[in-house]
Design a protein around this motif. Structure first.
Motif, PDB file in Angstrom:
ATOM      1  N   VAL A 196       5.065  12.806  26.355  1.00 46.52           N
ATOM      2  CA  VAL A 196       4.574  13.345  25.083  1.00 46.52           C
ATOM      3  C   VAL A 196       5.684  14.194  24.462  1.00 46.52           C
ATOM      4  O   VAL A 196       6.187  15.124  25.098  1.00 46.52           O
ATOM      5  CB  VAL A 196       3.307  14.183  25.284  1.00 46.52           C
ATOM      6  N   HIS A 197       6.074  13.856  23.239  1.00 45.96           N
ATOM      7  CA  HIS A 197       7.114  14.644  22.565  1.00 45.96           C
ATOM      8  C   HIS A 197       6.922  14.566  21.059  1.00 45.96           C
ATOM      9  O   HIS A 197       6.137  13.749  20.555  1.00 45.96           O
ATOM     10  CB  HIS A 197       8.511  14.157  22.958  1.00 45.96           C
ATOM     11  N   LYS A 198       7.623  15.430  20.330  1.00 44.63           N
ATOM     12  CA  LYS A 198       7.494  15.469  18.875  1.00 44.63           C
ATOM     13  C   LYS A 198       8.551  14.586  18.239  1.00 44.63           C
ATOM     14  O   LYS A 198       9.729  14.650  18.604  1.00 44.63           O
ATOM     15  CB  LYS A 198       7.612  16.901  18.357  1.00 44.63           C
ATOM     16  N   GLU A 212       3.393  15.095  17.166  1.00 45.55           N
ATOM     17  CA  GLU A 212       3.377  14.874  18.610  1.00 45.55           C
ATOM     18  C   GLU A 212       2.894  13.455  18.893  1.00 45.55           C
ATOM     19  O   GLU A 212       1.827  13.059  18.426  1.00 45.55           O
ATOM     20  CB  GLU A 212       2.461  15.895  19.284  1.00 45.55           C
TER      21      GLU A 212
END
Length: 884
Positions: A338-340, A191
């Motif tokens: 926010v991301h993976k 993340e």
């Protein structure tokens, strides 16, 4: 025996003797029920880390225990060729010399890697020996040795001929740093705090300045867009369907497509479609017959399709294209997002989804039996919760990308004829195509390292040949490994086992936790918190390393450990060594145990020994390794060393030869059995003491001795080993603890003679304690007087025990007034600390702002202070002459 134990000399000596005597070797033709462990093969590039130490300690405990139980047990060792890791090591060496693998050519480079392997590849094997691992080294395998290479080739060709291996253009995980494809399981998703870029795409033929907003996290792929997509039911864009969209910067026309995949709630509800650089877009492209455009080179730089950005690094391209879009008024806004993001498990670089032609295995047909194995109970995970994780992954399995753009590894046995277009698989290196043409070439790629590892449980035994070892030891019994490779390796081995052996590769999978530092962080070089097992062995001993890791390893839980924790193992070794020296100095055992001569302490020890045999076996059967270790620790350190050895000094020094001989018989029987139980966990010190104490005689090594059996009911009854003896001796010891506590509470020296008065809880206890009076006097270092109706007078502190009240008349022992003053001053000081702690914990501002662990620590200190204050008040009351 030497006064001090020197593990460095002992461990080196015994490992050499075991190997010379062939103690680790197994014969498939020998008697005994088969038991097999195949080692999770460490990378040939590897050095022993603390996770290896835990994993191999567990395996060695199991294999030593099973040998002692009479199984025909084999532990097969080996190493993995580790394609990416090994090639990277050798390429680094070449770069330091100003060379690349391409300068050398494939054949010369592969030869160079083999040379590196021969020189350095045995490091971790030598380190496993230092730990005491009792592998059958005559069976050591390497995933690229001749036999295993034949197995890999055979499996590939069988799957290819069954239509389960195919080649296709698909979006794969691409590592620009390593310039190779990776399977889904080799990608670590982290993340990250990224950004969501809202870009304006002009609408052709619309009003002046008309545009749509497209949201993306990867604007560098913009030049690969071939369409924009909307959801069919999104009313906002129903007029857009018959218009053309203009791709910013290069002005290419984009079609507008409708697809159910589009989430109207994400961003603006309009998404760019880049089939060559996104797996979801690729699937959309197939549904709408879109032609992909690849805009990146294998090294992560932009190619000629990227137009003005050709040659730039992908992240530099991102910066530049954003500047250009902003200059053209086409950058709407930038949001925090926010991301993976996928990272390469080896190089840690950001993965690039990339359209590429690769080889794949169809996994769904292979997964069916692997699923059923768990559902039918043919395969069991410990802890059981991993069954669900395993099944969930198999239920959602994707095809496995098995080709890697490397030179080190098993080269794919596919051949091409350029003039005829023929493609075929071959077990041997062909000289011509099936039609007789000679312009043939082999596929350039190698197989994923895991393609050889998934065959490990049967390939190590010589498959595809039907060898005696394969017949005897397949399936293996237990696989011990970490949960992070349950998908990489465990599940695939189960699939391969059914596909090629028609059976599970192992019956039980034990998944231990991850070794972390004291703060719960995973140990790593980058954090500077990793513990070197070899340093621990040098500083504390291999036995201490094994003992501490296992003792702190609750089943299936992560292990939190710091270097100081290994002192526990060293101290335990010292305790056992000193107990052995004491026993050796008393002399050998020359007689048998006579039930008629057994004292209550003898019976208590023998009953606790019998319980320990039962529990140790039960814990190992259930893979509860830390419970096994705690059980032995409690018995050896507590029951034997702290209590029985102290008791035994009475009969040993009594001058009664018969009583001494019988006490020695009990001690030697107990110590011998304890060494046997402890051997799988701490093999070196136990083998050394087995010989030093004369237990070996002309017989076998301890590691070849029989595992102890619990006594049957008849023997227990004949020896008087009943629960009542446990209750009585536990009560007697509680009385002794109370007497010792009274001595400590009033700072009386150990050498000072004290008279204790005991008021037993009932008449039966009075009679039982009367028979033990000499033993009691010895333990309390004073005189014990039994008075069933005693009522204390004056300054007579007392404590409750399971055997009754224990009193210590203070007159003549202590200066009561001085002691009252000392304890009162100490109580006042403790109460001050309590008041200050209470003030802090009552302050909402402090409690709300302070870290939770700090608040918890203060509360714990407060609880301890309150308990201490209560004890001090009780001492004051005792000295003030209050009635008991």
């Amino acid at each position: 025996m030497e006064k001090n134990y020197d593990p460095n000399l002992v461990e080196e000596k015994w490992y050499a003797r075991w190997e010379e005597a062939g103690c680790f070797a197994a014969d498939p033709k020998a008697d005994g029920e088969p038991y097999c462990i195949v080692i999770p093969p460490p990378n040939v590039t590897g050095r022993l880390h603390i996770g290896h130490a835990l994993n191999n300690s567990i395996q060695d405990i199991l294999i030593r225990w099973k040998r002692m139980q009479g199984f025909n047990a084999v532990w097969v060792p080996g190493t993995d060729h580790a394609g990416i890791a090994t090639q990277s090591v050798v390429e680094r060496e070449l770069r330091a010399q100003g060379q690349t693998r391409r300068d050398m050519g494939r054949e010369a480079f592969v030869k160079r890697v083999w040379e590196w392997k021969e020189e350095y590849g045995g490091t971790i094997i030598r380190q496993l020996r230092k730990m005491g691992c009792s592998c059958d080294w005559s069976r050591e395998r390497f995933t690229m040795d001749e036999g295993l290479s034949d197995a890999v080739k055979e499996v590939f060709i069988r799957l290819y001929e069954q239509g389960l291996i195919y080649q296709g253009d698909y979006i794969i995980n691409w590592s620009p740093a390593l310039q190779t494809a990776l399977s889904d399981d080799e990608v670590e998703h982290e993340e990250v705090q990224g950004k969501l870029y809202h870009l304006r795409y002009p609408v052709e033929g619309g009003e002046e300045g008309e545009h749509i907003i497209v949201a993306t996290t990867r604007p560098e792929t913009l030049m690969g867009d071939v369409a924009v997509a909307i959801h069919p039911k999104d009313e906002r864009y129903k007029d857009l369907q018959h218009k053309k969209i203009i791709l910013p910067v290069i002005g290419r026309e984009l079609a507008v497509i409708e697809d159910d995949f589009v989430d109207p709630a994400f961003g603006t509800g309009v998404v760019k479609v880049t089939p060559a650089h996104d797996p979801n877009d690729f699937e959309m492209g197939l549904r709408h017959q879109l032609v992909p455009i690849n805009v990146m080179n294998p090294d992560g730089t932009m190619n000629e399709e990227a137009g003005p950005y050709a040659g730039m690094d992908r992240f530099e391209c991102r910066k530049q294209i954003l500047k250009d879009l902003e200059a053209q008024g086409l950058l709407e806004k930038i949001e925090e997002h926010v991301h993976k993001v996928g990272h390469c498990y080896r190089s840690k670089c950001v993965i690039e989804p990339r359209l590429s032609r690769q080889w794949f295995v169809k996994m769904e047909p292979l997964a069916r039996k692997a699923v059923q194995a768990v559902k039918d109970g043919d395969l069991n995970f410990v802890p059981e919760r991993w069954n669900k994780v395993y099944l969930n992954w198999l239920d959602n399995i994707r095809d496995w990308c098995i080709s890697r753009q490397l030179w080190w590894g098993h080269r794919i046995p596919i051949y091409y004829c350029d003039s005829t277009g023929e493609v075929w698989a071959s077990r041997e290196t062909p000289t011509q195509s099936p039609s007789g043409a000679t312009d043939i070439r082999q596929d350039e790629d190698v197989l994923d390292t895991w393609f050889s590892s998934w065959l490990w449980p049967f390939s190590v035994h010589g498959w595809p040949e039907q060898t005696p070892s394969l017949e005897k030891w397949y399936p293996s019994s237990t696989l011990a490994t970490a949960p992070d490779i349950i998908f990489f390796w465990v599940a695939r081995m189960v699939m391969a086992g059914y596909a090629f052996m028609d059976d599970v590769p192992f019956k039980t999978v034990y998944l231990h936790g991850v070794v972390r530092d004291k703060e719960g962080r995973k140990q790593s070089k980058s954090l500077g918190n990793s513990i070197d097992p070899l340093h621990v062995i040098q500083e504390y001993s291999a036995d201490a390393l094994r003992f501490s890791l296992i003792t702190l390893n609750a089943t299936g839980q992560d292990v939190r450990i710091g270097e100081n924790d290994f002192e526990m193992g060293r101290n335990y070794s010292t305790k056992i060594w000193n107990a052995a020296r004491f026993l050796e100095m008393q002399g050998a055992s020359t007689g048998e145990i006579d039930p008629a001569l057994l004292s209550s302490d003898d019976r208590h020890l023998l009953l606790r020994l019998n319980q320990t045999v039962q529990l140790a076996t039960e814990h190992l059967d259930r893979y509860r390794f830390n419970d096994y270790s705690h059980t032995l620790y409690s018995f050896i350190w507590g029951d034997y060393c702290d209590w029985y050895v102290e008791y035994a000094k009475g009969p040993l020094n009594s001058g009664d030869a018969a009583r001494k001989a019988h006490t020695l018989a009990v001690m030697h029987h107990t110590f011998r059995t304890a060494l046997t139980l402890l051997h799988p966990l701490m093999p070196f010190i136990t083998e050394e003491l087995w010989e030093a104490m004369g237990y070996r005689g002309e017989g076998a090594f301890l590691m070849k001795s029989d595992w102890p059996q619990a006594l049957g009911e008849d023997r227990c009854r004949a020896w008087g080993l009943e629960d009542t003896i446990l209750e009585f001796v536990d009560a007697k010891r509680d009385l002794i603890r109370a007497a010792r506590q009274l001595r400590a509470d009033y700072n009386l020296k150990p050498s000072q003679e004290i008279e204790y008065i005991v008021r037993p809880e009932d008449g039966g206890m009075t009679a039982a304690l009367e028979a033990e009076i000499d033993s009691l006097n010895q333990f309390v270092r004073g005189q014990v007087r039994l008075e069933p109706s005693y009522q204390p007078q004056g300054a007579t502190p007392g404590l409750v025990s399971k055997a009754g009240m224990v009193f210590m008349p203070a007159d003549g022992l202590i200066d009561v007034e001085a002691e009252l003053e000392r304890i009162g001053k100490q109580l006042k000081e403790v109460e001050g600390h309590i008041a200050r702690g209470h003030a802090r914990l009552s302050n909402d501002a402090f409690v709300n702002k302070a870290p939770p662990h700090v608040v918890a620590q203060i509360q714990e200190q407060q609880d301890g202070l309150i308990e201490k204050a209560e004890k001090l008040r009780a001492l004051l009351n005792s000295l003030s002459g209050s009635k008991a």
